[in-house]
Design a protein around this motif. Structure first.
Motif, short mmCIF file in Angstrom:
data_model
loop_
_atom_site.label_atom_id
_atom_site.label_comp_id
_atom_site.label_asym_id
_atom_site.label_seq_id
_atom_site.Cartn_x
_atom_site.Cartn_y
_atom_site.Cartn_z
N THR A 31 -19.43 -6.72 3.43
CA THR A 31 -18.76 -5.52 3.91
C THR A 31 -19.03 -4.36 2.97
N TYR B 127 -24.55 -6.09 16.66
CA TYR B 127 -25.50 -6.31 15.57
C TYR B 127 -26.92 -5.96 16.03
N THR C 43 -15.50 -9.86 1.80
CA THR C 43 -15.01 -10.19 3.14
C THR C 43 -14.02 -11.34 3.05
N THR D 136 -21.38 -15.60 4.35
CA THR D 136 -22.39 -15.12 5.28
C THR D 136 -22.14 -13.69 5.74
N SER D 137 -20.97 -13.13 5.38
CA SER D 137 -20.61 -11.79 5.86
C SER D 137 -20.34 -10.87 4.67
N LYS E 5 -21.46 -3.68 8.17
CA LYS E 5 -21.18 -5.12 8.07
C LYS E 5 -22.52 -5.84 8.20
N LYS F 288 -24.33 -9.59 8.55
CA LYS F 288 -24.19 -11.01 8.87
C LYS F 288 -25.50 -11.69 8.49
#
Length: 596
Positions: free
Chosen positions: A130, A77, A180, A127-128, A111, A113
């Motif tokens: 895609t 990240y 996600t 929280t994620s 992705k 986060k």
């Protein structure tokens, strides 16, 4: 269960709340069916270059250690600021994603986060995020329409919408925004979140491979135990042979038709016929020679002369206890067809003419690769034909032509205490798997579980203690043929590369049930007119937002051709409420750098 509320168009995925102008954004607003959401990324050039040039390498991704633990991700990240539909999320984590087919340095899949730096940041708990780049899907519709189809059929899985993505003001074009797989999805689909969720990436249910599944949420101990139980069920051996390990019989290549009406009778005098085992044939080149001995080779009598052989295999039953429905099958290797008789009455046929005689040919050819494993034919409807004492299995073996370079017939009757299908359904949700499997077949998901043991999630639902499959990475649907070099002779309406699918497909009643469910799926959901209108609606929605590179490569026609031809392709293979035989066994997942 098929969700009959399914309709293509604006109602494709779900009802959507009105757009907001304030600082809040809700999860349901991320998946609109009738517009693209906007994702604006602000990132330093250093971080963007670091992200987009990271790569997954074959050696590390498919190394021998992955059998015992998923390989570490090559992607890390970096910090970025994002804006979704005008709502700002400062300082989030951003990384590249994807296996091999979707890797790209100019338009990487992404992705996000949200809570990497600010632990309290989320969208209704999610929280994620895609965003897939659709690199393998020139129609740009595979994921959007594919996930919607799974949902409409009642198969659990992600929601999907479109997003226009920009990075530092540069238009990267249209991405698929896929929900996600986390607690929000599990709660919606299963009503709970305390089960165990795994992702499957080129992994399968083989011995000692249970740790290769990537744990996402849940208890690893109970999850691994469940995966092991499925593997153990698939490992159960074949049943016991009624003919015996050293089965012997009589065979004759007919030169006249005087015995056509009598040779299948148990009382027929076959004393002048050749003594043989339960496997006979010939091989003019290489392939079948290992299945029969020189004493059982009929090349001189058959090659260039005739296509029929009669085989009689007597066996003794001291009692009828082992003969129970669902646990007695005829197992064969045949090139190219046969008609089997038990005590003078027909019990099974394959590639056989309606009215056979001593000069008959097989009605179709059987691909040699089918005979790598034996095929099973259910005898549940013929239990009454067995009798105590002496029995006779008679088989009219058929070759496609007299000039064929090979010929094979091996036959056995098998029974056993272990019911493979029951053993599987003890740990896998039967109804859910059939739905998932037939959708993968109908949409031709060549890179999914049944097509490539890839791109799937499995969830152990604590409410039922059963495993459920969910699709993932659905950018490889609506394509009749796989570019991975999968055997073109294999059926197009069902995929059996996944070991669970393969094992089930060898069970005759499973093939029939698959055919029934496939027909129901097409009758209820596969409406060509509606699907084609949906492709037109999507094209109109997407065209104004294409990036320059997408504009050059997009092809909306291929998915329409698939939709127009799919029904005929499927119906061609579903004959007499059954599916084509295909038993080429799948190999273990690929490993690089081992001695396998």
């Amino acid at each position: 269960m098929i969700r009959h509320c399914f309709s293509l168009g604006v109602g494709l995925l779900m009802a959507i709340s009105p757009r907001i102008d304030g600082a809040e954004l809700h999860l349901n607003q991320l998946f609109p069916p009738d517009r693209l959401i906007s994702l604006e990324i602000d990132i330093s050039e250093t971080n963007w270059d670091k992200l987009r040039y990271q790569r997954r390498e074959f050696q590390s991704a498919l190394g021998p250690d992955r059998q015992f633990a998923p390989p570490p991700s090559p992607y890390s990240y970096v910090e970025a600021d994002i804006k979704i539909d005008g709502v700002v999320f400062p300082k989030v984590g951003l990384r590249k994603k994807g296996f091999f087919g979707s890797q790209d340095t100019e338009r990487p899949s992404l992705k996000i986060k949200l809570n990497l730096f600010d632990r309290g940041l989320s969208i209704d708990g999610l929280t994620s995020l895609t965003f897939n780049n659709n690199k393998q899907d020139r129609s740009l519709m595979s994921q959007f329409m594919g996930y919607a189809f799974f949902d409409a059929a009642g198969s659990p899985g992600s929601r999907c919408s479109y997003a226009k993505v920009t990075v530092n003001g540069k238009n990267l074009g249209i991405y698929s925004h896929v929900e996600t797989a986390r607690s929000q999805l599990l709660e919606r689909e299963f009503g709970n979140t305390d089960g165990t969720l795994y992702e499957g990436t080129v992994v399968d249910f083989f011995p000692n491979w249970e740790k290769s599944f990537e744990l996402k949420v849940g208890d690893p101990d109970s999850g691994l135990k469940h995966l092991s139980n499925i593997i153990n069920a698939l490992n159960e051996a074949d049943g016991n042979s009624l003919l015996g390990e050293s089965a012997r019989g009589k065979a004759w290549v007919p030169v006249h038709g005087r015995f056509d009406e009598t040779w299948v009778s148990p009382d027929f005098d076959d004393s002048s016929w050749r003594d043989v085992a339960n496997a006979v044939g010939y091989e003019h080149g290489e392939g079948y020679e290992s299945y029969f001995s020189a004493k059982d080779d009929f090349e001189d009598e058959m090659h260039g002369k005739t296509s029929s052989l009669y085989l009689r295999l007597p066996f003794q039953l001291d009692n009828l206890t082992p003969i129970t429905p669902g646990q007695i099958v005829l197992r064969t290797r045949c090139d190219d067809g046969f008609i089997a008789y038990l005590n003078g009455q027909e019990i099974a046929r394959h590639n056989a003419p309606e009215n056979p005689n001593w000069q008959s040919n097989a009605s179709n050819a059987t691909d040699d690769r089918v005979n790598y494993a034996m095929s099973s034919f259910d005898l549940s409807n013929h239990i009454d034909k067995f009798k105590k004492g002496r029995n006779l299995l008679a088989v009219h073996a058929l070759n496609r032509t007299v000039s064929s370079t090979d010929f094979l017939l091996q036959a056995d009757l098998q029974t056993g205490d272990f019911n493979l299908e029951q053993g599987i359904w003890k740990w896998v949700d039967k109804k859910a798997f059939y739905t998932f499997w037939t959708i993968e077949g109908l949409l031709s998901f060549w890179d999914g579980y049944s097509g490539n043991r890839n791109n799937f999630f499995v969830y152990v639902n604590p409410a039922t203690d059963k495993l459920h499959f969910m699709p993932w990475g659905a950018d490889c649907l609506f394509e009749k043929h796989s570019p991975l070099g999968v055997d073109p002779a294999s059926p197009r309406s069902v995929r059996t590369v996944g070991r669970l699918a393969h094992k089930l497909y060898q069970i005759p009643q499973v093939r029939k049930e698959y055919a029934r469910r496939m027909k129901a799926l097409m009758d209820e959901l596969w409406n060509e007119e509606t699907l084609l209108k949906e492709t037109e609606r999507i094209e109109t929605m997407l065209r104004p937002h294409l990036s320059e590179s997408q504009r050059k490569n997009v092809d909306f026609s291929a998915i329409r051709k698939f939709i127009q031809n799919r029904r005929a392709d499927i119906e061609k293979e579903i004959q007499a409420e059954d599916m084509p035989i295909w038993n080429h066994p799948p190999s273990e997942p690929p490993v690089i750098g081992s001695n396998r």
